[in-house]
Write a protein that holds these residues in place. Structure first.
Motif, PDB file in Angstrom:
ATOM      1  N   UNK A   1      17.147 -65.350 -31.093  1.00 40.84           N
ATOM      2  CA  UNK A   1      18.410 -64.906 -32.462  1.00 40.84           C
ATOM      3  C   UNK A   1      19.609 -66.524 -32.611  1.00 40.84           C
ATOM      4  N   UNK A   2      19.860 -66.804 -31.330  1.00 45.49           N
ATOM      5  CA  UNK A   2      20.609 -67.794 -31.683  1.00 45.49           C
ATOM      6  C   UNK A   2      19.776 -69.079 -32.251  1.00 45.49           C
TER       7      UNK A   2
ATOM      8  N   UNK B   1      12.848 -62.039 -39.065  1.00 46.80           N
ATOM      9  CA  UNK B   1      12.662 -62.247 -38.099  1.00 46.80           C
ATOM     10  C   UNK B   1      12.339 -61.893 -36.993  1.00 46.80           C
ATOM     11  N   UNK B   2      13.635 -60.739 -36.419  1.00 50.92           N
ATOM     12  CA  UNK B   2      13.717 -61.237 -35.454  1.00 50.92           C
ATOM     13  C   UNK B   2      13.365 -59.724 -34.959  1.00 50.92           C
ATOM     14  N   UNK B   3      13.077 -58.651 -35.565  1.00 53.16           N
ATOM     15  CA  UNK B   3      13.043 -56.629 -35.622  1.00 53.16           C
ATOM     16  C   UNK B   3      11.766 -57.164 -35.263  1.00 53.16           C
ATOM     17  N   UNK B   4      10.465 -57.932 -35.769  1.00 53.71           N
ATOM     18  CA  UNK B   4       8.927 -57.483 -34.955  1.00 53.71           C
ATOM     19  C   UNK B   4       9.226 -58.598 -33.524  1.00 53.71           C
TER      20      UNK B   4
ATOM     21  N   UNK C   1      30.516 -64.784 -27.426  1.00 50.47           N
ATOM     22  CA  UNK C   1      30.367 -63.463 -28.284  1.00 50.47           C
ATOM     23  C   UNK C   1      29.439 -62.950 -28.414  1.00 50.47           C
ATOM     24  N   UNK C   2      28.261 -63.888 -29.094  1.00 51.31           N
ATOM     25  CA  UNK C   2      26.834 -64.009 -29.728  1.00 51.31           C
ATOM     26  C   UNK C   2      25.435 -63.845 -28.463  1.00 51.31           C
ATOM     27  N   UNK C   3      26.411 -63.817 -27.545  1.00 53.71           N
ATOM     28  CA  UNK C   3      25.359 -64.034 -26.622  1.00 53.71           C
ATOM     29  C   UNK C   3      25.390 -62.838 -25.231  1.00 53.71           C
TER      30      UNK C   3
ATOM     31  N   UNK D   1      21.658 -70.446 -36.301  1.00 53.47           N
ATOM     32  CA  UNK D   1      21.433 -71.710 -37.443  1.00 53.47           C
ATOM     33  C   UNK D   1      20.942 -71.688 -38.478  1.00 53.47           C
ATOM     34  N   UNK D   2      19.395 -71.606 -38.517  1.00 55.16           N
ATOM     35  CA  UNK D   2      18.617 -71.495 -39.318  1.00 55.16           C
ATOM     36  C   UNK D   2      19.556 -70.901 -40.609  1.00 55.16           C
ATOM     37  N   UNK D   3      19.570 -69.276 -40.459  1.00 59.35           N
ATOM     38  CA  UNK D   3      19.780 -68.362 -41.938  1.00 59.35           C
ATOM     39  C   UNK D   3      21.640 -69.075 -41.429  1.00 59.35           C
ATOM     40  N   UNK D   4      21.870 -69.696 -41.687  1.00 57.07           N
ATOM     41  CA  UNK D   4      23.507 -69.789 -41.098  1.00 57.07           C
ATOM     42  C   UNK D   4      23.503 -71.283 -42.078  1.00 57.07           C
ATOM     43  N   UNK D   5      22.674 -72.501 -42.089  1.00 54.73           N
ATOM     44  CA  UNK D   5      22.366 -73.009 -42.762  1.00 54.73           C
ATOM     45  C   UNK D   5      21.973 -72.926 -44.239  1.00 54.73           C
ATOM     46  N   UNK D   6      21.391 -72.235 -44.656  1.00 51.25           N
ATOM     47  CA  UNK D   6      20.375 -71.988 -45.254  1.00 51.25           C
ATOM     48  C   UNK D   6      21.582 -71.054 -46.144  1.00 51.25           C
TER      49      UNK D   6
END
Length: 243
Positions: free
Chosen positions: A45-46, A73-76, A19-21, A50-55
């Protein structure tokens, strides 16, 4: 005797990775100012998820803020400006990501047959979902596919005050069961099976043939790991303990 069966959700009951992909794929394909090819952006994005879900799971930010951090982080890389207003970030997530993500949710075909068979077991175990996801979003997934009715509880870090693996002991107390009488079923060999075993539960690995994190082949498990390839194989492992 097995008293309680905990189920992981993403990768076990609902195909979250696909679904994410699919959702992010539509976004990156339609980005005229992107700074990288679509496949690289989807992988980024994936990784950010993982990084920010961990936070979020570590209690360092809210669920909404973990989305904002990912987007900043992604928009730029997408070639888009980063709004300073958190509300604008929330709107982007809700409209451009969450809506297509929810439309892309798919329930694995072996889920409902498994749950129906468990209901028919003599003195069958109580069932609960144990997930590290956001409670509102996870319940929405279960409701979408008519699965809520099968479970006595849907347990997340919000209810338990901790994420897996710490949450295993807390979840057993919540359900009023001894870990020795509980089973945890999930697709992640380390966090769903081995970590559950350390907490005193029986871990059963649902090997769907893909590594949830990397998308590559499943990891190699030693022969001592209880392994199934389909959820419909689960009742067979439980029924002798229920006779």
């Amino acid at each position: 005797m097995v008293d309680t069966v905990f189920f992981d959700l993403d990768g076990t009951l609902v195909d979250h990775r696909s679904a994410v992909w699919e959702a992010i794929g539509h976004i990156v394909q339609a980005a005229p100012n992107a700074t990288a090819p679509p496949d690289e952006l989807a992988t980024l994005w994936w990784t950010l998820e993982a990084r920010h879900m961990g936070e979020y799971l570590a209690g360092r930010c809210s669920f909404a803020e973990h989305h904002r951090r990912r987007l900043r982080s992604f928009l730029p890389m997408l070639g888009e400006p980063v709004p300073e207003d958190p509300g604008l970030l929330d709107s982007w997530i809700a409209e451009r990501y969450i809506t297509p993500l929810e439309e892309s949710w798919r329930c694995y075909p072996d889920v409902q047959p498994c749950l129906e068979n468990l209901k028919r077991l003599p003195r069958g175990p109580r069932l609960a979902v144990l997930t590290n996801g956001d409670p509102e979003q996870q319940r929405a997934k279960l409701a979408r596919f008519g699965l809520l009715e099968y479970f006595d509880a849907v347990l997340t870090p919000t209810e338990l005050g901790a994420a897996k693996p710490v949450a295993y002991a807390t979840a057993c107390r919540w359900m009023g069961t001894d870990p020795a009488q509980a089973v945890n079923v999930g697709d992640m060999l380390e966090s769903d099976v081995k970590a559950a075993a350390v907490a005193g539960l029986t871990g059963i690995w649902l090997d769907r043939g893909i590594d949830f994190v990397t998308g590559g082949p499943s990891p190699i498990a030693d022969e001592a790991v209880l392994r199934i390839e389909r959820l419909t194989d689960l009742p067979v492992h439980l029924s002798p303990a229920s006779d």
